[in-house]
Design a protein around this motif. Structure first.
Motif, PDB file in Angstrom:
ATOM      1  N   THR A  68       0.829  -1.204   0.000  1.00  0.00           N
ATOM      2  CA  THR A  68       0.000   0.000   0.000  1.00  0.00           C
ATOM      3  C   THR A  68       0.863   1.253   0.000  1.00  0.00           C
ATOM      4  OG1 THR A  68      -1.823  -1.103   1.135  1.00  0.00           O
ATOM      5  CG2 THR A  68      -1.729   1.295   1.300  1.00  0.00           C
ATOM      6  N   THR A 126       2.070   7.116  -6.447  1.00  0.00           N
ATOM      7  CA  THR A 126       0.977   8.000  -6.872  1.00  0.00           C
ATOM      8  C   THR A 126       1.266   9.446  -6.490  1.00  0.00           C
ATOM      9  OG1 THR A 126      -0.580   6.173  -6.561  1.00  0.00           O
ATOM     10  CG2 THR A 126      -1.508   8.386  -6.740  1.00  0.00           C
ATOM     11  N   THR A 143      -5.974  11.108  -3.197  1.00  0.00           N
ATOM     12  CA  THR A 143      -6.867  10.222  -2.442  1.00  0.00           C
ATOM     13  C   THR A 143      -7.845   9.516  -3.369  1.00  0.00           C
ATOM     14  OG1 THR A 143      -6.694  11.671  -0.506  1.00  0.00           O
ATOM     15  CG2 THR A 143      -8.540  10.127  -0.558  1.00  0.00           C
ATOM     16  N   HIS A 144      -8.360  10.256  -4.336  1.00  0.00           N
ATOM     17  CA  HIS A 144      -9.302   9.680  -5.307  1.00  0.00           C
ATOM     18  C   HIS A 144      -8.640   8.551  -6.097  1.00  0.00           C
ATOM     19  CE1 HIS A 144     -12.431   9.428  -8.351  1.00  0.00           C
ATOM     20  NE2 HIS A 144     -11.508   9.604  -9.287  1.00  0.00           N
ATOM     21  N   PHE A 145      -7.420   8.783  -6.577  1.00  0.00           N
ATOM     22  CA  PHE A 145      -6.711   7.756  -7.343  1.00  0.00           C
ATOM     23  C   PHE A 145      -6.397   6.532  -6.482  1.00  0.00           C
ATOM     24  CE2 PHE A 145      -4.914  11.112 -10.451  1.00  0.00           C
ATOM     25  CZ  PHE A 145      -6.032  10.975 -11.254  1.00  0.00           C
ATOM     26  N   LYS A 168      -8.000   5.295  -4.002  1.00  0.00           N
ATOM     27  CA  LYS A 168      -9.164   4.461  -3.685  1.00  0.00           C
ATOM     28  C   LYS A 168      -9.339   3.328  -4.692  1.00  0.00           C
ATOM     29  CE  LYS A 168     -11.925   7.827  -1.085  1.00  0.00           C
ATOM     30  NZ  LYS A 168     -11.850   7.088   0.181  1.00  0.00           N
ATOM     31  N   SER A 169      -8.904   3.566  -5.927  1.00  0.00           N
ATOM     32  CA  SER A 169      -9.041   2.528  -6.954  1.00  0.00           C
ATOM     33  C   SER A 169      -7.797   1.656  -7.080  1.00  0.00           C
ATOM     34  CB  SER A 169      -9.334   3.183  -8.315  1.00  0.00           C
ATOM     35  OG  SER A 169      -8.252   4.018  -8.713  1.00  0.00           O
ATOM     36  N   LYS A 170      -6.734   2.002  -6.335  1.00  0.00           N
ATOM     37  CA  LYS A 170      -5.469   1.276  -6.480  1.00  0.00           C
ATOM     38  C   LYS A 170      -5.132   0.386  -5.294  1.00  0.00           C
ATOM     39  CE  LYS A 170      -3.115   4.615  -9.516  1.00  0.00           C
ATOM     40  NZ  LYS A 170      -1.901   5.456  -9.675  1.00  0.00           N
ATOM     41  N   HIS A 177      -9.576  -2.168  -0.334  1.00  0.00           N
ATOM     42  CA  HIS A 177     -10.686  -1.379   0.205  1.00  0.00           C
ATOM     43  C   HIS A 177     -10.573  -1.169   1.709  1.00  0.00           C
ATOM     44  CE1 HIS A 177     -12.075  -5.448   1.208  1.00  0.00           C
ATOM     45  NE2 HIS A 177     -12.859  -4.875   2.103  1.00  0.00           N
ATOM     46  N   GLU A 237      -6.494   2.723   3.972  1.00  0.00           N
ATOM     47  CA  GLU A 237      -6.797   4.137   3.761  1.00  0.00           C
ATOM     48  C   GLU A 237      -5.541   4.957   4.027  1.00  0.00           C
ATOM     49  OE1 GLU A 237     -10.141   7.416   5.221  1.00  0.00           O
ATOM     50  OE2 GLU A 237      -9.798   5.589   6.375  1.00  0.00           O
TER      51      GLU A 237
END
Length: 539
Positions: A286, A293, A335-337, A339-341, A344, A347
């Motif tokens: 993670t 990113t 943060t948006h990117f 969430k898909s990488k 789930h 965080e």
């Protein structure tokens, strides 16, 4: 036509530089050249002993020197004969190291005053220790002077004396690395020039702008105040920071003395490997994704994993980004990117500030930043030479301006209750007040608990920072989970108001009230009296 003498310098293994040296030999009165090849350190050294001082100064400004240094890692130093022999007579270790007969690659047989070193370490060590001792003696004098001024409370004089002390240290570093001093240049330029030879020096001075430094700016302000008989600069808490910077320079000088001493004793260059590698500890997937990113979207110097929470449902990583461009919008995009990488149940919560901003706001937030910016928590660094912060010592944390954060939060809550509990169920605008209250509460709560006031981050990030500040606040998670819709997107959508104390006076409210009354009267006549909404039920 004069035939140019053909010289060769095979030891250089550099045709470009050889051609330049041939031209120099035929145009100028070059006495000797010494070349010491470094295998692991930053630069090899080419010392050119020249007869004329003006020639030495002029040649040292040529552009090809920078090209040779940057492209081939060879530092070329011109030094005229009188200066070289004077330095040698003082026992200057630079001369002793880099002008040995074993390093000689050219000598002019017609020269009358070449430098010939025949002594070994045993014969030279008294000279070395005498040279070294001169530095320590004068250094101690600067130290005593500064400490006396501190005890007298002469703030401006303390900083101007510190400036002279720092200047003294820089002069010795220039002598030991370049055998030339640059006293005519501002301190900022001298520090910047030394970075080429001592990259580590970057760690000791935080920049206030691309070509300025926080501590040097402080020296300038103190000097100006002293000249103009202005009020003293009350920055006693910066004494320790300046003292730490000076101590680091002192250590660099000690290290250089030690390095030169080893080179002389062993008669060869001691390899000095500069490692830029990060800690080899395995990183969680993670975090790898998060760092990748972030780097794709923001110019980051360092990233710290300053906290991590793992419970039955998810793992939350708290990252501190130091760099430029980490705006609230960029953090939302990252943060948006993510969430898909990432998984789930993982965080990432981020805060971001520039190094300059942090330094300038330590008087308010040092307690927070000094806790989270720890070497053990560093997970990414773009360079090993980023400057360390000039921490204020002593630093007494206090809740400056708390009134201006708590009062509007309380007033917003009261306003919310007034509308929420009105018997006519007129809830117009209530969602905006609710969003503003949540923003105001989170920022104030975090500030009280940590002495840090976050930016207007997303509602979810602010709530996670509340949990970081006080884990017990999680007891209210159930309220957010029971919300009739996704609570955080709802809050973000309706955040159009700012967390600040209203400055409206009664007269100003009266004027707004008059406008609302008159315009609503016109609208009422237009819509209701003219029958456009015949079934509208009036209060």
């Amino acid at each position: 036509m004069k035939t140019l003498e053909k010289h060769s310098f095979p030891k250089l293994e550099n045709e470009y530089l050889e051609n330049i040296l041939r031209q120099l030999v035929n145009k100028h009165n070059i006495i000797q050249m010494f070349f010491t090849k470094q295998t692991s350190s930053l630069f090899s050294h080419l010392i050119i002993h020249i007869d004329n001082n003006s020639d030495a100064e002029q040649l040292q400004q040529h552009k090809w020197l920078k090209k040779v240094r940057n492209r081939y890692q060879i530092d070329v130093i011109f030094i005229y004969s009188g200066r070289l022999h004077h330095r040698f007579s003082l026992g200057h270790p630079f001369m002793e190291c880099y002008c040995q007969s074993s390093a000689l690659i050219y000598h002019n047989p017609a020269a009358v005053n070449p430098l010939i070193i025949t002594r070994d370490w045993k014969q030279y060590k008294k000279k070395f220790h005498a040279f070294e001792e001169r530095f320590y003696n004068d250094h101690d004098l600067h130290k005593v002077q500064v400490h006396n001024l501190i005890s007298e409370g002469a703030t401006n004089s303390v900083f101007t004396s510190y400036a002279r002390w720092i200047k003294y240290d820089l002069e010795y570093l220039e002598e030991l690395y370049l055998v030339n001093t640059f006293n005519s240049l501002p301190l900022e330029e001298r520090i910047y020039n030394l970075i080429t030879y001592i990259p580590e020096i970057q760690k000791y001075f935080v920049r206030s702008s691309p070509d300025k430094y926080v501590l040097i700016d402080l020296f300038s302000k103190a000097k100006e105040a002293s000249i103009n008989d202005d009020e003293p600069i009350h920055k006693d808490e910066m004494y320790e920071a300046v003292g730490i910077a000076e101590q680091r320079l002192y250590c660099l000088i000690e290290e250089r003395f030690s390095e030169l001493k080893k080179m002389l004793k062993k008669a060869h260059i001691v390899e000095h490997e500069v490692s830029c590698q990060m800690d080899n500890k395995p990183k969680k997937q993670t975090l790898d994704i998060a760092v990748e990113t972030i780097l794709n979207l923001v110019e980051v110097e360092q990233i710290y994993l300053y906290h991590q929470i793992t419970d039955a449902e998810k793992t939350t990583y708290y990252l501190m980004l130091i760099g430029n461009g980490g705006t609230n919008e960029k953090l939302r995009l990252i943060t948006h990117f993510l969430k898909s990488k990432i998984a789930h149940n993982h965080e990432v919560v981020m805060i971001s500030h520039s190094r300059k901003w942090i330094q300038e706001n330590l008087y308010q937030f040092q307690s927070f930043f000094s806790d989270i910016i720890q070497a053990d928590d560093l997970i990414y660094s773009s360079s090993p030479y980023h400057p360390e912060f000039h921490w204020e010592l002593p630093h007494n944390p206090y809740h400056a301006d708390l009134y201006f954060y708590y009062k509007p939060t309380k007033d917003i809550a009261l306003q919310f209750f007034t509308i929420a509990n009105n018997p006519k169920e007129n809830y117009q605008g209530l969602e905006y007040l609710f969003s503003l209250f949540f923003l105001s509460f989170c920022r104030t709560y975090i500030f009280v608990k940590t002495y840090y006031l976050p930016n207007n981050l997303t509602s979810e990030a602010l709530w996670q920072l509340c949990i970081y500040a006080e884990s017990d606040i999680r007891k209210y998670n159930y309220l957010l989970e029971q919300f009739w819709t996704d609570c955080f997107p709802f809050l973000n959508k309706h955040r159009v108001l700012n967390h600040k104390l209203s400055k409206l006076s009664k007269e100003e409210v009266y004027q707004m009230n008059g406008i609302v009354e008159k315009l609503m009267y016109e609208l009422h006549n237009l819509v209701i009296e003219d029958g456009l909404l015949q079934d509208f039920e009036e209060d």
